[in-house]
Each structure stands twice: as structure tokens, then as C-alpha cells.
Design a protein around this motif. Structure first.
Motif, PDB file in Angstrom:
ATOM      1  N   LEU A 128      -0.320   3.919   1.359  1.00 51.66           N
ATOM      2  CA  LEU A 128       0.387   2.641   1.204  1.00 51.66           C
ATOM      3  C   LEU A 128       1.901   2.851   1.201  1.00 51.66           C
ATOM      4  O   LEU A 128       2.649   2.067   1.793  1.00 51.66           O
ATOM      5  CB  LEU A 128      -0.058   1.955  -0.089  1.00 51.66           C
ATOM      6  CG  LEU A 128      -1.510   1.459  -0.128  1.00 51.66           C
ATOM      7  CD1 LEU A 128      -1.849   0.937  -1.519  1.00 51.66           C
ATOM      8  CD2 LEU A 128      -1.744   0.373   0.910  1.00 51.66           C
ATOM      9  N   GLY A 129       2.339   3.916   0.516  1.00 51.62           N
ATOM     10  CA  GLY A 129       3.763   4.211   0.472  1.00 51.62           C
ATOM     11  C   GLY A 129       4.323   4.572   1.833  1.00 51.62           C
ATOM     12  O   GLY A 129       5.434   4.155   2.194  1.00 51.62           O
TER      13      GLY A 129
ATOM     14  N   GLY B  41       2.032   3.877  -4.394  1.00 54.34           N
ATOM     15  CA  GLY B  41       2.299   3.093  -3.191  1.00 54.34           C
ATOM     16  C   GLY B  41       3.669   2.448  -3.177  1.00 54.34           C
ATOM     17  O   GLY B  41       4.131   1.998  -2.124  1.00 54.34           O
ATOM     18  N   LEU B  42       4.340   2.381  -4.324  1.00 55.47           N
ATOM     19  CA  LEU B  42       5.687   1.817  -4.387  1.00 55.47           C
ATOM     20  C   LEU B  42       6.756   2.827  -3.967  1.00 55.47           C
ATOM     21  O   LEU B  42       7.910   2.458  -3.773  1.00 55.47           O
ATOM     22  CB  LEU B  42       5.993   1.344  -5.820  1.00 55.47           C
ATOM     23  CG  LEU B  42       5.142   0.193  -6.370  1.00 55.47           C
ATOM     24  CD1 LEU B  42       5.492  -0.067  -7.824  1.00 55.47           C
ATOM     25  CD2 LEU B  42       5.353  -1.073  -5.537  1.00 55.47           C
TER      26      LEU B  42
ATOM     27  N   ARG C  79       4.519   1.397   3.977  1.00 52.82           N
ATOM     28  CA  ARG C  79       5.658   0.591   3.524  1.00 52.82           C
ATOM     29  C   ARG C  79       6.978   1.207   3.999  1.00 52.82           C
ATOM     30  O   ARG C  79       7.896   0.486   4.416  1.00 52.82           O
ATOM     31  CB  ARG C  79       5.626   0.501   1.995  1.00 52.82           C
ATOM     32  CG  ARG C  79       6.691  -0.394   1.396  1.00 52.82           C
ATOM     33  CD  ARG C  79       6.342  -0.738  -0.044  1.00 52.82           C
ATOM     34  NE  ARG C  79       7.478  -1.386  -0.684  1.00 52.82           N
ATOM     35  CZ  ARG C  79       8.381  -0.770  -1.428  1.00 52.82           C
ATOM     36  NH1 ARG C  79       8.274   0.535  -1.631  1.00 52.82           N
ATOM     37  NH2 ARG C  79       9.373  -1.415  -1.966  1.00 52.82           N
ATOM     38  N   THR C  80       7.084   2.537   3.954  1.00 49.61           N
ATOM     39  CA  THR C  80       8.292   3.220   4.432  1.00 49.61           C
ATOM     40  C   THR C  80       8.509   2.957   5.912  1.00 49.61           C
ATOM     41  O   THR C  80       9.631   2.669   6.351  1.00 49.61           O
ATOM     42  CB  THR C  80       8.176   4.735   4.170  1.00 49.61           C
ATOM     43  OG1 THR C  80       8.018   4.981   2.766  1.00 49.61           O
ATOM     44  CG2 THR C  80       9.414   5.475   4.662  1.00 49.61           C
TER      45      THR C  80
ATOM     46  N   ARG D 191      -4.692  -0.713   6.474  1.00 50.05           N
ATOM     47  CA  ARG D 191      -3.247  -0.915   6.597  1.00 50.05           C
ATOM     48  C   ARG D 191      -2.602   0.202   7.414  1.00 50.05           C
ATOM     49  O   ARG D 191      -1.499   0.034   7.931  1.00 50.05           O
ATOM     50  CB  ARG D 191      -2.599  -1.001   5.206  1.00 50.05           C
ATOM     51  CG  ARG D 191      -2.932  -2.291   4.478  1.00 50.05           C
ATOM     52  CD  ARG D 191      -2.108  -2.433   3.205  1.00 50.05           C
ATOM     53  NE  ARG D 191      -0.679  -2.312   3.471  1.00 50.05           N
ATOM     54  CZ  ARG D 191       0.077  -3.257   3.991  1.00 50.05           C
ATOM     55  NH1 ARG D 191      -0.459  -4.423   4.322  1.00 50.05           N
ATOM     56  NH2 ARG D 191       1.368  -3.062   4.172  1.00 50.05           N
TER      57      ARG D 191
ATOM     58  N   TYR E 114       5.431  -6.161  -4.764  1.00 54.70           N
ATOM     59  CA  TYR E 114       5.246  -5.189  -3.691  1.00 54.70           C
ATOM     60  C   TYR E 114       3.823  -4.619  -3.656  1.00 54.70           C
ATOM     61  O   TYR E 114       3.470  -3.907  -2.727  1.00 54.70           O
ATOM     62  CB  TYR E 114       6.237  -4.031  -3.854  1.00 54.70           C
ATOM     63  CG  TYR E 114       7.681  -4.446  -3.735  1.00 54.70           C
ATOM     64  CD1 TYR E 114       8.173  -4.994  -2.556  1.00 54.70           C
ATOM     65  CD2 TYR E 114       8.561  -4.286  -4.801  1.00 54.70           C
ATOM     66  CE1 TYR E 114       9.501  -5.387  -2.440  1.00 54.70           C
ATOM     67  CE2 TYR E 114       9.897  -4.669  -4.698  1.00 54.70           C
ATOM     68  CZ  TYR E 114      10.355  -5.218  -3.523  1.00 54.70           C
ATOM     69  OH  TYR E 114      11.663  -5.591  -3.405  1.00 54.70           O
TER      70      TYR E 114
ATOM     71  N   LYS F 196      -0.068  -4.583  -3.079  1.00 55.70           N
ATOM     72  CA  LYS F 196      -0.963  -5.309  -2.170  1.00 55.70           C
ATOM     73  C   LYS F 196      -2.071  -6.017  -2.944  1.00 55.70           C
ATOM     74  O   LYS F 196      -2.615  -5.494  -3.917  1.00 55.70           O
ATOM     75  CB  LYS F 196      -1.559  -4.359  -1.136  1.00 55.70           C
ATOM     76  CG  LYS F 196      -0.504  -3.642  -0.293  1.00 55.70           C
ATOM     77  CD  LYS F 196       0.447  -4.620   0.365  1.00 55.70           C
ATOM     78  CE  LYS F 196       1.592  -3.944   1.075  1.00 55.70           C
ATOM     79  NZ  LYS F 196       2.589  -4.911   1.577  1.00 55.70           N
TER      80      LYS F 196
ATOM     81  N   GLU G 296       7.312   0.436   7.671  1.00 57.44           N
ATOM     82  CA  GLU G 296       7.615  -0.984   7.871  1.00 57.44           C
ATOM     83  C   GLU G 296       9.081  -1.275   7.566  1.00 57.44           C
ATOM     84  O   GLU G 296       9.733  -2.053   8.307  1.00 57.44           O
ATOM     85  CB  GLU G 296       6.705  -1.836   6.995  1.00 57.44           C
ATOM     86  CG  GLU G 296       5.250  -1.868   7.447  1.00 57.44           C
ATOM     87  CD  GLU G 296       4.342  -2.595   6.480  1.00 57.44           C
ATOM     88  OE1 GLU G 296       3.210  -2.932   6.871  1.00 57.44           O
ATOM     89  OE2 GLU G 296       4.766  -2.819   5.328  1.00 57.44           O
ATOM     90  N   GLU G 297       9.610  -0.676   6.517  1.00 55.36           N
ATOM     91  CA  GLU G 297      11.008  -0.882   6.182  1.00 55.36           C
ATOM     92  C   GLU G 297      11.933  -0.325   7.263  1.00 55.36           C
ATOM     93  O   GLU G 297      12.947  -0.943   7.611  1.00 55.36           O
ATOM     94  CB  GLU G 297      11.321  -0.247   4.824  1.00 55.36           C
ATOM     95  CG  GLU G 297      10.700  -0.989   3.644  1.00 55.36           C
ATOM     96  CD  GLU G 297      10.979  -0.309   2.327  1.00 55.36           C
ATOM     97  OE1 GLU G 297      11.572   0.803   2.333  1.00 55.36           O
ATOM     98  OE2 GLU G 297      10.629  -0.882   1.280  1.00 55.36           O
TER      99      GLU G 297
ATOM    100  N   ARG H  44       8.373  -5.301  -9.990  1.00 56.82           N
ATOM    101  CA  ARG H  44       8.022  -4.804  -8.655  1.00 56.82           C
ATOM    102  C   ARG H  44       6.582  -5.172  -8.296  1.00 56.82           C
ATOM    103  O   ARG H  44       6.033  -4.684  -7.330  1.00 56.82           O
ATOM    104  CB  ARG H  44       8.207  -3.291  -8.593  1.00 56.82           C
ATOM    105  CG  ARG H  44       9.628  -2.841  -8.907  1.00 56.82           C
ATOM    106  CD  ARG H  44       9.849  -1.398  -8.563  1.00 56.82           C
ATOM    107  NE  ARG H  44       9.877  -1.189  -7.129  1.00 56.82           N
ATOM    108  CZ  ARG H  44       9.848   0.013  -6.555  1.00 56.82           C
ATOM    109  NH1 ARG H  44       9.765   1.093  -7.308  1.00 56.82           N
ATOM    110  NH2 ARG H  44       9.876   0.133  -5.242  1.00 56.82           N
TER     111      ARG H  44
END
Length: 372
Positions: free
Chosen positions: A359-360, A100-101, A363-364, A312, A59, A61, A366-367, A56
Motif C-alpha cells: 500500500l505504501g 501503508g502510510l 501510494r508513493t 491495488r 489516507y 484505504k 501515485e504521488e 491521517r
């Protein structure tokens, strides 16, 4: 769906564990059992599993990798020249990468906020009226209380229910009263700034429009340290000292003026890469600490790449969680103008976990936006 539902709730026990570790590892029992060292090994093991075995790493940054790479590189220099290194600080960014993942959703984030509010208040109540924390450092208690407050506000910054707002103000009032015993002027001041920010009485949304404005905010600890050192012998300082003694029963700078002057003096001896020691004199200012330990190169890599991580959130600033996290993180950053915890050989993990949550959350979003 079930697996993703379970994953999004994992941030609750993880963030509570981060809080417990941050409370304990600086204590006597934490030192005796090397809680900090064990937490570091746990995070490194999880990093190997998540980033290498599960692959992973793609993923994560690049900003985090650049900070880690520099800290590792500078350690090779400072450990040889001065017998100091920054590896104990480096793993905070690995923790940030791992958190952040994870998916960050509103329900779990609200639970985290309530838990941190309750835990922070519990620590202050026990310190004031109990004996469990007798003998503990006042600054450590004030720090965990303030960091808890910063996480607590994340879940409530968009709440407009009158009853909830009243409860929040009552909580803040109790927090200020309990902090009075600790004589932590910085924690009280910046908690007020946070409240003004989440109630939109300070224009944080305008300040968070782009990376440039965020970097200006992040430079404030350095600017204040320089300013205080320059005026420390001015006549007006004597008047400020008198006022501070009459109002707070302590000096206006509480010795930080001379401490920061010594810090800048030490930095000039190791100008480029620093001496690798992030805890030498407890400089009570994150900028001075990083300049002494990391030099001018380390300071600006740390500043700019951490700024990139926070930036971000700029495109998603209308999201309540993103806005609350950015207010809380930069509130801590400003509080570290006069306090400890953000940068040290044994740094507090809560601010870095908050950056991981940011960050998490991005990312959520953005998905979701891409329909994944």
C-alpha cells in the motif's frame, strides 16, 4: 526534503522490529514477557497518534476499515456466545494501515530485503548448527525462514547482474538444504514457486492483471482443502502414502486430511459467523481456520477485502517493488494451504507488514505520478 528522506528510511528499522517480534512472541521468553501483547499495545498507541491525533485516517484505504469493522462486530457475537474473539487478529490490519502510510522507495526496500535474507538465513543456520533455538517448534522456525525468503526476493526480482543472480541461486540452495532438517516440504515447494515467479518462468504478471484473477489464486487453499477431504478415503491415497513414506519418510497429507475434515465439521456447527476461535486446532490451512473462526461471512469479507488490498498493485505491476511484494504475499497465501501463521489469534506480523509495504509503495508511485 531532509525530513522525507528520513521518513523513507524508517521502514528499515520498523520492518526489522516486525521480524524480531514475529520471531520472539511465540517463544517461551516471548510468552513469559507477553511480547505479543506489548507489541499490540504499541501498534494501537501509534494508531491513535497517527490516525486520530495527526488526522491521517483519511489516507487509510476503506478495505482495511471494513475488515477491522467486521472483526470487531463478529467479536461482539462470538465473545458472548462462545467466549472467543478475534481482537488479537484484528490489530494486524491496523499494523498494515500504519505501514501503508509510509513512503516506500527502492533504496530502503533493498536494505529491508537484504536484512530479511540475512536474518532468515541466520535463524536456519543457528537452528541447524547451534543450540540457541533448541526446543523451539520446527514449524515456527520454518515459517520465519520462509517469510524472510518472501521479503528477500522483493529487492532482487529485477536484478539482471549475472553475479548477483548466482549469489541468489546459491542462497536459495543453502536455504533448501537447511530446511531439509525441518522437514518443511511446503516451505521448499513454495520457495521454488517464488523463484520461478521472480525469474518470470511462471506467468505471475498475467495472473496479477486484475482482482478477479487474484481472487482465484486466493481461493486455492479452500479448493485444496475441499479436494483433499473428498479424496481422503480413495484408493489412490494409499499409493500416495506409500510413495510419500519412501520419499519423505512421512504421510502424504501428514494428518491434514482428517484435520481439515474435522475443521469443516466444526464450521458447519457455526456456519454464519463461526465460533471466533482462530487457533482452536491449528488447522494448517488459512481457509479452514477462517471458516471455523469467522464463518462464511467472515471468510468472504476477509478474502474479498484482502483481495482488494492486493489488487491495488495491479495498475503498477511493472514496478519491481510492487511485483516482488505481490509475488511474496501470494506465495505466503499459497503456502498457508498447508501451514500456520497467516490467520491465528497470534498471527505472524510479517505478511501484514508486507501488505502495508505494498500500500505504501502504491501510494508513493501515485504521488510521484501526480507530481506531489
Amino acid at each position: 526534503m531532509v525530513i522525507r528522506g528520513l521518513k523513507q528510511w524508517m521502514i528499515v528499522p520498523i520492518m526489522i522490529l516486525v521480524w524480531l517480534l514475529s520471531l520472539v512472541y511465540g517463544s517461551g521468553i516471548g510468552q513469559a514477557y507477553d511480547v505479543y501483547g506489548k507489541a499490540k499495545l504499541l501498534v494501537l498507541a501509534l494508531a491513535v497518534y497517527q490516525l486520530l491525533i495527526r488526522r491521517r485516517v483519511r489516507y487509510v484505504k476503506k478495505d482495511i476499515f471494513l475488515v477491522i469493522a467486521y472483526l470487531f462486530f463478529s467479536t461482539l457475537i462470538t465473545s458472548v456466545l462462545y467466549a472467543h474473539n478475534t481482537l488479537d487478529f484484528l490489530w494486524m490490519y491496523i499494523l498494515m494501515a500504519l505501514i501503508g502510510l509510509m513512503p516506500v522507495e527502492e533504496g530502503p526496500m533493498m536494505v529491508v530485503s537484504v536484512a530479511y535474507g540475512a536474518l532468515g538465513m541466520l535463524v536456519l543456520l543457528i537452528y541447524n548448527y547451534g543450540t540457541v533455538f533448541s526446543g523451539w517448534n520446527e514449524n515456527s522456525i520454518a515459517m520465519i525462514g520462509f517469510f524472510s525468503f518472501c521479503v528477500m526476493i522483493v529487492g532482487f526480482n529485477r536484478v539482471r547482474d549475472f553475479r548477483v543472480l548466482i549469489c541468489l541461486l546459491v542462497y536459495a540452495a543453502m536455504y533448501f538444504v537447511l530446511l531439509e532438517v525441518l522437514n518443511s516440504r511446503g516451505s521448499v515447494l513454495f520457495a521454488i514457486v517464488l523463484l520461478l515467479g521472480i525469474f518470470r518462468l511462471l506467468p505471475f504478471q498475467r495472473w496479477f492483471k486484475n482482482k478477479r484473477k487474484i481472487l482465484v489464486i486466493m481461493l486455492i487453499p479452500l479448493f485444496i482443502a475441499i479436494f483433499v477431504v473428498l479424496i481422503r478415503n480413495a484408493g489412490i491415497v494409499d499409493k500416495l502414502e506409500l510413495w510419500s513414506y519412501e520419499t519423505f519418510n512421512k504421510p502424504i497429507f501428514n494428518g491434514r486430511d482428517e484435520l481439515w475434515y474435522q475443521g469443516f465439521t466444526d464450521w458447519m456447527k457455526h456456519l454464519v459467523f463461526g465460533n471466533g476461535n482462530l487457533s482452536a486446532a491449528n488447522w494448517h490451512n488459512s481457509a479452514v481456520t477462517m471458516l471455523v473462526g469467522g464463518g462464511v461471512v467472515g471468510y468472504f469479507i476477509w478474502l474479498i477485502k484482502t483481495g482488494d488490498i492486493l489488487a491495488r498493485g495491479c495498475p503498477w505491476i511493472r514496478d519491481g517493488i510492487v511485483f516482488g511484494l505481490m509475488v511474496g504475499i501470494l506465495g505466503i497465501w499459497l503456502q498457508q494451504t498447508v501451514e500456520l501463521g497467516l490467520v491465528a489469534n497470534q498471527a505472524n506480523a510479517i505478511p501484514y507488514a508486507m501488505m502495508g509495504l505494498l500500500l505504501g509503495r502504491v501510494r508513493t508511485l501515485e504521488e510521484k505520478n501526480s507530481g506531489m
